[in-house]
Scaffold this motif. Structure first.
Motif, mmCIF file in Angstrom:
data_model
loop_
_atom_site.group_PDB
_atom_site.id
_atom_site.type_symbol
_atom_site.label_atom_id
_atom_site.label_comp_id
_atom_site.label_asym_id
_atom_site.label_seq_id
_atom_site.Cartn_x
_atom_site.Cartn_y
_atom_site.Cartn_z
ATOM 1 N N THR B 217 97.805 -63.678 59.295
ATOM 2 C CA THR B 217 98.648 -64.424 58.709
ATOM 3 C C THR B 217 97.998 -64.729 57.291
ATOM 4 O O THR B 217 98.511 -64.482 56.206
ATOM 5 C CB THR B 217 98.888 -65.643 59.432
ATOM 6 N N ILE B 218 96.677 -65.174 57.319
ATOM 7 C CA ILE B 218 95.884 -65.332 56.108
ATOM 8 C C ILE B 218 95.902 -64.026 55.342
ATOM 9 O O ILE B 218 96.191 -64.169 54.022
ATOM 10 C CB ILE B 218 94.703 -65.455 56.416
ATOM 11 N N GLY B 219 95.853 -62.790 56.119
ATOM 12 C CA GLY B 219 95.790 -61.681 55.046
ATOM 13 C C GLY B 219 97.088 -61.314 54.408
ATOM 14 O O GLY B 219 97.046 -60.926 53.212
ATOM 15 N N MET B 220 98.429 -61.496 55.173
ATOM 16 C CA MET B 220 99.392 -61.451 54.674
ATOM 17 C C MET B 220 99.785 -62.429 53.400
ATOM 18 O O MET B 220 100.066 -61.770 52.455
ATOM 19 C CB MET B 220 100.338 -61.671 55.751
ATOM 20 N N VAL B 221 99.316 -63.664 53.712
ATOM 21 C CA VAL B 221 99.456 -64.425 52.324
ATOM 22 C C VAL B 221 98.741 -64.300 51.337
ATOM 23 O O VAL B 221 99.198 -64.228 50.072
ATOM 24 C CB VAL B 221 99.008 -65.952 53.071
ATOM 25 N N SER B 222 97.383 -63.715 51.396
ATOM 26 C CA SER B 222 96.440 -63.272 50.346
ATOM 27 C C SER B 222 97.340 -62.036 49.607
ATOM 28 O O SER B 222 97.099 -62.234 48.687
ATOM 29 C CB SER B 222 95.165 -63.027 51.077
ATOM 30 N N ILE B 223 97.880 -61.133 50.407
ATOM 31 C CA ILE B 223 98.474 -60.189 49.753
ATOM 32 C C ILE B 223 99.691 -60.462 48.879
ATOM 33 O O ILE B 223 99.739 -60.073 47.753
ATOM 34 C CB ILE B 223 98.969 -58.811 50.517
ATOM 35 N N LEU B 224 100.513 -61.524 49.351
ATOM 36 C CA LEU B 224 101.513 -61.853 48.527
ATOM 37 C C LEU B 224 101.138 -62.804 47.483
ATOM 38 O O LEU B 224 101.348 -62.541 46.186
ATOM 39 C CB LEU B 224 102.268 -62.931 49.288
ATOM 40 N N THR B 225 99.672 -63.436 47.493
ATOM 41 C CA THR B 225 99.470 -64.328 46.329
ATOM 42 C C THR B 225 98.818 -63.210 45.329
ATOM 43 O O THR B 225 98.788 -63.534 44.186
ATOM 44 C CB THR B 225 98.162 -65.195 46.925
ATOM 45 N N PHE B 226 98.294 -62.426 45.809
ATOM 46 C CA PHE B 226 97.652 -61.147 44.902
ATOM 47 C C PHE B 226 98.850 -60.571 44.078
ATOM 48 O O PHE B 226 98.679 -60.725 42.596
ATOM 49 C CB PHE B 226 96.791 -60.023 45.490
ATOM 50 N N ILE B 227 99.906 -60.334 44.636
ATOM 51 C CA ILE B 227 100.987 -59.750 43.898
ATOM 52 C C ILE B 227 101.510 -60.726 42.715
ATOM 53 O O ILE B 227 101.858 -60.330 41.731
ATOM 54 C CB ILE B 227 101.977 -58.910 44.838
ATOM 55 N N TYR B 228 101.512 -61.933 43.368
ATOM 56 C CA TYR B 228 102.429 -62.850 42.556
ATOM 57 C C TYR B 228 101.284 -63.350 41.394
ATOM 58 O O TYR B 228 101.761 -63.360 40.297
ATOM 59 C CB TYR B 228 102.334 -64.300 43.416
ATOM 60 N N ASP B 229 100.083 -63.420 41.699
ATOM 61 C CA ASP B 229 99.000 -63.844 40.526
ATOM 62 C C ASP B 229 98.956 -62.708 39.509
ATOM 63 O O ASP B 229 98.403 -62.991 38.435
ATOM 64 C CB ASP B 229 97.679 -64.143 41.135
ATOM 65 N N PHE B 230 98.975 -61.414 39.896
ATOM 66 C CA PHE B 230 98.919 -60.407 39.065
ATOM 67 C C PHE B 230 100.406 -60.201 38.290
ATOM 68 O O PHE B 230 100.197 -59.363 37.397
ATOM 69 C CB PHE B 230 98.299 -59.033 39.710
ATOM 70 N N ASN B 231 101.383 -60.673 38.688
ATOM 71 C CA ASN B 231 102.618 -60.825 37.739
ATOM 72 C C ASN B 231 102.757 -62.134 37.032
ATOM 73 O O ASN B 231 103.675 -62.536 36.664
ATOM 74 C CB ASN B 231 103.472 -60.396 38.576
ATOM 75 N N ALA B 232 101.806 -62.952 37.025
ATOM 76 C CA ALA B 232 101.819 -64.389 36.462
ATOM 77 C C ALA B 232 102.193 -64.124 34.948
ATOM 78 O O ALA B 232 101.955 -63.168 34.125
ATOM 79 C CB ALA B 232 100.594 -65.125 36.511
ATOM 80 N N PHE B 233 103.312 -65.030 34.505
ATOM 81 C CA PHE B 233 103.749 -64.909 33.195
ATOM 82 C C PHE B 233 104.461 -66.154 33.022
ATOM 83 O O PHE B 233 103.985 -66.719 31.828
ATOM 84 C CB PHE B 233 104.825 -63.865 33.217
ATOM 85 N N GLU B 234 105.520 -66.675 33.522
ATOM 86 C CA GLU B 234 106.085 -67.634 32.933
ATOM 87 C C GLU B 234 105.176 -68.988 32.659
ATOM 88 O O GLU B 234 105.530 -69.513 31.554
ATOM 89 C CB GLU B 234 107.329 -68.306 34.228
ATOM 90 N N LEU B 235 104.513 -69.550 33.394
ATOM 91 C CA LEU B 235 103.650 -70.724 33.160
ATOM 92 C C LEU B 235 102.799 -70.613 31.813
ATOM 93 O O LEU B 235 102.976 -71.231 31.220
ATOM 94 C CB LEU B 235 102.644 -70.962 34.234
ATOM 95 N N ILE B 236 102.330 -69.343 31.846
ATOM 96 C CA ILE B 236 101.530 -69.150 30.527
ATOM 97 C C ILE B 236 102.336 -69.035 29.260
ATOM 98 O O ILE B 236 102.024 -69.802 28.281
ATOM 99 C CB ILE B 236 100.623 -67.823 30.675
ATOM 100 N N PHE B 237 103.342 -68.461 29.243
ATOM 101 C CA PHE B 237 104.213 -68.238 28.423
ATOM 102 C C PHE B 237 104.879 -69.637 27.801
ATOM 103 O O PHE B 237 104.930 -69.760 26.733
ATOM 104 C CB PHE B 237 105.624 -67.239 28.797
ATOM 105 N N VAL B 238 105.182 -70.517 28.953
ATOM 106 C CA VAL B 238 105.914 -71.723 28.644
ATOM 107 C C VAL B 238 104.731 -72.721 27.937
ATOM 108 O O VAL B 238 104.850 -73.254 27.102
ATOM 109 C CB VAL B 238 106.602 -72.439 29.612
ATOM 110 N N MET B 239 103.528 -72.650 28.587
ATOM 111 C CA MET B 239 102.537 -73.639 28.203
ATOM 112 C C MET B 239 101.631 -73.089 27.107
ATOM 113 O O MET B 239 101.305 -73.899 26.251
ATOM 114 C CB MET B 239 101.459 -74.043 29.491
ATOM 115 N N GLN B 240 101.238 -71.887 26.902
ATOM 116 C CA GLN B 240 100.444 -71.527 26.092
ATOM 117 C C GLN B 240 101.070 -70.400 24.941
ATOM 118 O O GLN B 240 100.106 -69.997 24.328
ATOM 119 C CB GLN B 240 99.230 -70.811 26.721
#
Lengths: 281, 306
Positions: B217-240
């Motif tokens: 389970t931890i592994g699966m969540v970590s993969i999802l987190t990786f995919i999500y974090d390497f596609n981060a965009f909105e927060l930075i676009f909006v704030m910075q």
């Protein structure tokens, strides 16, 4: 140390732990609380008494949001785009999942993998070709561009979850319906689909939340202010009212209220639904 | 005869809508990115085949290479910090919540609530709370006697990215906690019982029973987190903004890609560069795929061992 003492120490420890967990919950909720409270304040109050409750719960900020900004239009657009996408995803994914789960044919396994392959790849990495495709189809700056993109990106997870549920249904029902003279579509629509309704609800919820909140594709596809959905509209709105914090907070609250209210009303279903894919995967 | 054939092959009719929409609007665009990246583009018009020129430019030519390396570093930091928070603090909270009961369920509802917010709302909300002159964050610090730590969190080169990561964690953490909790529910109570009978302390029971069983389970969540974090965009676009201010300190692959592909309004309407943008998208695609495959492989291998 006597046994009574040890158990008292443990009980004390448990109580301290619960207090800590509760405090953390309060800390996490505090920004949300500030958002709600600040939406009712005047600008003067926000600057000079940022933590106090509003002296008067006035609705002026909400009135400004609703009447002067394009907010009702954004809200309507979000409802149309998200609503249509979610319903279409539910129906189209059910059809495909039903075929994959209940018919044996040569390409079955390969097609299942084909749908699943999309689970790991974010669709936004294909946004440039998608943008040009939409341009060529004359769909830029229309809601259709969003709906088509959303339906496509919703397929992997939805087909994955629904196939699992369709597979679990007993064969007898299907046979009985066929003997009663149902066409293949009627077997699906009248007999099998109603049986996976809970899974269908989960699928629609899983898709609803990220689509309602999506900012990226409206940013790329939409130009006209009259077509913008809430997340994109928020940026327009924030630019207009940047100095009027009360109005901005009211806007944020209104934008979040539909999902937040739904969440507080049915939090357990929400939590289960939104994490369903991850647990199974 | 025809009707019988139709009846036998009716599954194609069931499959067709999903297959067509998914292929045309997801698979085709994702695969086309590869093709696009090998061509020279003039605006949105395709010109000659250019081999690996776009990749060479993105990887080795300034200022692109500097931006790429900078953005990649920030993504790695984004993921590492998020991962660290969720697998220590998040996991701890999940294990504690696993005792059940009304109060703890209410806590879980509170932890998960920010996850329902749009990233745009999260961004604006924290932009206001972190405002250097009027924001509540610095005022709270002053109120509890830590006023000297008050600073323009988002304007300072050193604190901008960590601040963004923490804001993201505020919204995100409820998700891993909840998935861990679901995983913990799946571990039979008898195993803990047995460990206790054998005289294991609660740490030993966690370390030797809970953790190994929760690893997938931890592994699966970590993969999802990786995919999500390497596609981060909105927060930075909006704030910075799209260039990750201050001076690219919060620039990530998502914003770098957006600027390159669609032009940068912040620096005076530079036009989009489809070839370079596609090359960046392909690099991101490969990164995410490689990480997912390695992640799944690691999870599988552990499962076999156990």
């Amino acid at each position: 140390m006597s046994a009574a003492n040890a158990s008292r120490a443990r009980r004390l420890g448990t109580r301290a732990l619960y207090v800590a967990l509760g405090l953390y919950g309060a800390a996490v909720s505090y920004p949300l609380f500030l958002m709600v409270v600040t939406a009712f304040k005047t600008t003067r109050e926000i600057f000079f008494a940022p933590f106090a409750l509003p002296s008067r719960w006035n609705l002026a900020n909400f009135a400004t949001v609703w009447q002067r900004a394009n907010f009702p239009v954004y809200m309507k657009n979000s409802l149309v785009v998200t609503g249509t996408s979610v319903v279409v995803i539910g129906f189209v994914a059910s059809l495909a999942a039903y075929a994959l789960a209940r018919y044996r044919f040569r390409w079955n396994g390969a097609l299942y993998i084909y749908f699943l392959a999309g689970l790991m790849v974010p669709i936004r990495l294909g946004v440039l070709p998608l943008f040009l495709l939409m341009r060529d189809l004359g769909l830029l700056d229309t809601h259709a561009s969003l709906i088509l993109t959303y339906v496509a990106s919703g397929m992997p997870m939805s087909v994955f979850i629904l196939t699992g549920f369709f597979r679990a249904l007993p064969q007898e029902l299907e046979f009985a319906a066929r003997i009663d003279g149902c066409t293949e579509f009627q077997v699906f629509y009248r007999v099998m689909l109603p049986l996976v309704r809970p899974a269908l609800a989960t699928v629609m919820l899983i898709n609803f939340v990220p689509l309602w909140n999506d900012f990226f594709f409206p940013l790329i596809f939409l130009r006209s202010d009259s077509l913008k959905t809430i997340p994109l509209g928020m940026t327009v709105f924030f630019g207009q009212y940047e100095t009027n914090w009360g109005v901005v907070f009211a806007g944020m609250l209104l934008a979040s209220l539909p999902l937040l209210a739904l969440y507080l009303l049915m939090s357990q279903q929400f939590i289960k639904g939104l994490t369903a894919g991850a647990v199974k995967g | 005869m025809l009707e019988r054939l139709f009846r036998r092959r009716v599954y194609w009719l069931f499959l067709a809508p999903a297959l067509i929409v998914y292929t045309v609007f997801m698979v085709y665009p994702l695969l086309s990115s590869f093709g696009y990246s090998f061509f020279q583009w003039d605006g949105y018009i395709r010109e000659g085949f250019s081999g690996l020129t776009n990749y060479a430019k993105v990887l080795f030519e300034r200022p692109y290479s500097d931006r790429l390396v900078g953005a990649l570093k920030h993504n790695v930091m984004f993921f590492t910090l998020t991962f660290a928070i969720q697998t220590t603090f998040g996991l701890f909270l999940a294990v504690m919540l696993n005792r059940g009961g009304k109060f703890l369920r209410a806590c879980q509802v509170a932890y998960f609530a920010p996850y329902t917010l749009s990233l745009v709302v999260v961004g604006f909300l924290w932009l206001l709370l972190l405002n250097p002159t009027w924001g509540q964050v610095n005022k709270i610090l002053a109120a509890i006697g830590l006023g000297r730590f008050a600073r323009p969190w988002l304007g300072d080169m050193a604190t901008a990215l960590p601040t963004i990561i923490l804001v993201n964690a505020w919204r995100w953490l409820g998700f891993p906690i909840t998935v861990y909790l679901a995983g913990l529910h799946g571990i039979p109570e008898e195993l803990h019982e047995a460990a206790r009978v054998d005289g294991a302390t609660s740490w030993q029971a966690f370390r030797n029973v809970t953790l190994p069983l929760l690893a997938p389970t931890i592994g699966m969540v970590s993969i999802l987190t990786f995919i999500y974090d390497f596609n981060a965009f909105e927060l930075i676009f909006v704030m910075q903004g799209s260039s990750g201010s201050p001076f690219y300190a919060t620039d990530v692959l998502g914003t770098f890609f957006y600027r390159t592909a669609f032009g940068d309004s912040t620096t005076g309407g530079e036009v989009g560069q489809v070839g370079l943008g596609s090359a960046i998208a392909v690099l991101m695609f490969l990164l995410v795929c490689a990480a997912s495959i390695v992640g799944v492989w690691l999870i599988r291998r552990r499962e076999v061992e156990m």
